[in-house]
Scaffold this active site. Structure first.
Site, PDB file in Angstrom:
ATOM      1  N   ALA A 241       0.829  -1.208   0.000  1.00  0.00           N
ATOM      2  CA  ALA A 241       0.000   0.000   0.000  1.00  0.00           C
ATOM      3  C   ALA A 241       0.865   1.260   0.000  1.00  0.00           C
ATOM      4  O   ALA A 241       0.558   2.239  -0.696  1.00  0.00           O
ATOM      5  CB  ALA A 241      -0.934  -0.005   1.208  1.00  0.00           C
ATOM      6  N   TYR A 242       1.945   1.241   0.767  1.00  0.00           N
ATOM      7  CA  TYR A 242       2.852   2.389   0.802  1.00  0.00           C
ATOM      8  C   TYR A 242       3.505   2.593  -0.559  1.00  0.00           C
ATOM      9  O   TYR A 242       3.545   3.713  -1.088  1.00  0.00           O
ATOM     10  CB  TYR A 242       3.913   2.171   1.876  1.00  0.00           C
ATOM     11  CG  TYR A 242       4.978   3.244   1.921  1.00  0.00           C
ATOM     12  CD1 TYR A 242       4.663   4.547   2.287  1.00  0.00           C
ATOM     13  CD2 TYR A 242       6.303   2.947   1.601  1.00  0.00           C
ATOM     14  CE1 TYR A 242       5.642   5.536   2.324  1.00  0.00           C
ATOM     15  CE2 TYR A 242       7.283   3.918   1.645  1.00  0.00           C
ATOM     16  CZ  TYR A 242       6.952   5.215   2.005  1.00  0.00           C
ATOM     17  OH  TYR A 242       7.921   6.182   2.042  1.00  0.00           O
ATOM     18  N   ALA A 243       3.988   1.490  -1.165  1.00  0.00           N
ATOM     19  CA  ALA A 243       4.621   1.593  -2.478  1.00  0.00           C
ATOM     20  C   ALA A 243       3.631   2.096  -3.521  1.00  0.00           C
ATOM     21  O   ALA A 243       3.996   2.861  -4.422  1.00  0.00           O
ATOM     22  CB  ALA A 243       5.203   0.242  -2.888  1.00  0.00           C
TER      23      ALA A 243
END
Length: 248
Positions: A156-158
């Site tokens: 999700a961060y990427a």
């Protein structure tokens, strides 16, 4: 209204300027002769300390708070900067948050919060930057080398940072004819308090070993690359610059 800007002094806004990398960027740009607006959301004391460190070293800086994802907060920050210094030459957006979890366990509220800051915040800041930056200016966004590593728990961060990269590449092309560069810095592991928290020495040593430089980066390493993009590196434009010692 009179301003404090000197004719030969460039002006920079550093979003997230009170954090580990943000502080290093603020101090480096100030050392390079720029007047710096140190932005913060909740770290007012850290921002004040950063301003003090800059002014004690002979530089010029001021701290202004606000939510990067709130267009009204950010519009006020840009307007206050112009009123104080006469214009804006460099915008560096280091502000962001990271929530780590496998996709199967991802809390969508965390996903929404991360995308609000990392993606919507970048849209808000980018809009204001391209409207205000003077000729010869630079916008530097922030991604992460994780976008190329496919590391579990970082999906999700990427994804949020992949959006930042795409936005940067398109915005650079939209600046045709204005002499404004738009790039993204993608740091690797960097020795900030956030990165080092809850990591054993063995784990940090293992991560350092992934780089042919055999160490993790420092905030100053990242700040040096930002300073180049903000100043002399005018032929670097519309790029994702990986600052990771060769780890990717």
């Amino acid at each position: 209204m009179t301003t404090t800007r000197q004719i030969d002094r460039r002006v920079a806004i550093v979003l997230g300027g009170s954090g580990g990398i943000g502080r290093a960027v603020s101090e480096r740009l100030a050392a390079d002769g720029m007047a710096v607006v140190v932005h913060y959301k909740t770290g007012s004391s850290r921002a004040t300390d950063t301003v003090q460190r800059i002014t004690e070293a002979g530089g010029e800086a001021t701290a202004i708070g606000g939510d990067v994802a709130d267009e009204h907060d950010m519009a006020a920050l840009f307007e206050r900067t112009v009123a104080r210094y006469g214009g804006i030459d460099v915008v560096v957006n280091t502000a962001g948050i990271m929530v780590l979890t496998p996709v199967a366990d991802l809390d969508l509220a965390d996903f929404d919060r991360m995308h609000r800051i990392n993606v919507r915040g970048t849209v808000v800041v980018t809009q204001l930057a391209v409207r205000h930056l003077r000729s010869g200016g630079a916008l530097v966004n922030f991604s992460t080398s994780i976008t190329r590593l496919q590391t579990p728990n970082y999906a999700a961060y990427a994804a949020s940072k992949g959006a930042v990269e795409a936005m940067t590449l398109v915005t650079a092309r939209e600046m045709r004819g204005r002499d404004i560069t738009v790039n993204t810095i993608a740091p690797g592991p960097t020795a900030t308090p956030l990165f080092l928290a809850d990591k054993s020495k063995e784990l940090v040593d293992h991560i350092a070993g992934l780089s042919p430089m055999e160490r993790i980066g420092s905030p100053a390493d990242v700040a040096a690359s930002v300073a180049a993009l903000a100043g002399p590196a005018r032929w670097v434009n519309g790029q994702i610059v990986f600052v990771n010692g060769g780890a990717v």
